[in-house]
Design an enzyme around this catalytic site. Sequence first.
Site, PDB file in Angstrom:
ATOM      1  N   GLU A  92      55.667  58.614  28.413  1.00 39.35           N
ATOM      2  CA  GLU A  92      57.107  58.492  28.228  1.00 39.35           C
ATOM      3  C   GLU A  92      57.865  59.032  29.423  1.00 39.35           C
ATOM      4  O   GLU A  92      57.409  59.933  30.114  1.00 39.35           O
ATOM      5  CB  GLU A  92      57.528  59.255  26.971  1.00 39.35           C
ATOM      6  CG  GLU A  92      57.208  58.450  25.729  1.00 39.35           C
ATOM      7  CD  GLU A  92      57.656  59.145  24.467  1.00 39.35           C
ATOM      8  OE1 GLU A  92      58.517  58.590  23.774  1.00 39.35           O
ATOM      9  OE2 GLU A  92      57.156  60.234  24.181  1.00 39.35           O
ATOM     10  N   CYS A 333      62.539  68.342  25.269  1.00 37.84           N
ATOM     11  CA  CYS A 333      61.299  68.973  25.747  1.00 37.84           C
ATOM     12  C   CYS A 333      60.201  69.033  24.708  1.00 37.84           C
ATOM     13  O   CYS A 333      60.392  69.488  23.602  1.00 37.84           O
ATOM     14  CB  CYS A 333      61.577  70.409  26.146  1.00 37.84           C
ATOM     15  SG  CYS A 333      62.658  70.545  27.507  1.00 37.84           S
TER      16      CYS A 333
END
Length: 345
Positions: A92, A333
Site C-alpha cells: 500500500e 500509521c
Amino acid sequence: MGCDIKSMTLEELRKEVEGLGEKGFRAAQLYGWMHDKLAEDYDRMTNLPSALRQRLGEEYPLTRLELMNMQESALDKTRKFLFSLGDGNLVESVWMKYKHGNSVCISSQAGCRMGCRFCASTLDGWARDLLPSEMLEQVYAVTRITGERISNVVVMGTGEPLDNYDNLLRFLRLLTAKGGLNISQRNITVSTCGLVPKMRRLAEEGMQITLALSLHAATDVKRRSLMPIAEKWSLDELMEACAYYFEKTGRRITFEYALVGGINDSPADAGRLAALAKPLAAHVNLIPVNPIRERDYRESGRFATEAFKKELEKNKINVTIRREMGRDIDGACGQLRRRHLSEER
Ligand code: SAH
C-alpha cells in the site's frame, strides 16, 4: 539486478544498451521515458527504433504495479492505494495533500519482520523485500493516477526500510537523480525502528535525507516491551548512532513517538524523552497510537497528550503532534495492508 531495467542507474543502463549493440545515447532516452515521462510500456517510447523496443519488451520486462483498490478519505482527500506486485504480493501507498505540496508514503517491504507490538503491518510477518523499481513505481503510479506532481516522499509504509538497505539506497538515488523525478533529498524522510549499524552506514552515504527514528519509549525496559528490536540495541547505542548521523550529515533527526495510554505517556516519560532529544536537537513528532484490533493498546487522552507536549516544550524541545490523515480509510500509521489480507482469507 538481472533484467530489472527500471532499477538501473543511467550509467548502468548505458552499459546495458551498448551491450545490446546500440548507441549510448539511447540510454538517456530510455531513462527519460521510464523515470521522467513515467511511461508504462515500451510502445510509448516512440523515438526508440522499433527493433530495440521489441527486444527490450522481450528481455527486460518493465516493473509495473497493478492497482487493486483506491480509497479516498472523506475527511481530508488523502488517498490510499493498494497495489499488486508482479508476483501477487500486495503493498500500500498513501497520498497526502498539504499546502506545501503533495506527499506520498511508500512501503519498502511486503510485510515486516520487526514485530513492533502496536503495529498491524507486522502481524503476518515478512513476505519479501521490494526492489528499487517497485518502490519507485509506487511514486510513479500515484503520480500518474492523481495527475499531480509529488514533492515529498516518506518511506513510512509497510516494512523496515533499513532491513532492505541496498534496494532502499538505490531507490533513493534514482528518485533524486537528474533525468528522473529529481526529488530533493531534503524532501525525503526514511523512518526506521532503529537498526543501529544501518543507521551508521546511512550517515556515511553523503545524502541529505531526513532520518526519522521510531523511538516510542525513553527507557530500555519500556521500549523492549513495545519493540523487539530494542532487545538488540540499547537506547545508549541508539542515541550514539543518532548523534553520529547528525554529526555526519548535519541533518536533525526526528523522533517518532506514538503515545500509548498508560504505557509511555506520563510526564516522567516526557521528561526522559526530552533528555534524549535535547543533545541531538531532535524534533519530536507525537503520534496518537492507532489502536489495532489484535492488541489492546489504547490512545492517550487529550489531556495526557497536551500535558506530554507541554512538558517537552518546557524543556525547549521542538515538538509537533502529528495530524492524522486518512484515518477513515485505514490510511494511518501501522494500519496498512492488513484488512485486505484478512478479507482475502
Ligand atoms: N519500519 C519503519 C517504518 C514503517 S512504520 C519504522 O519502524 O519506523 C511507520 C511509523 O508508524 C513508525 O513510526 C511506526 O512505529 C508507526 N506505527 C506503527 N503502528 C502504529 C500504530 N498502531 N499507531 C501509531 N503509529 C504506528
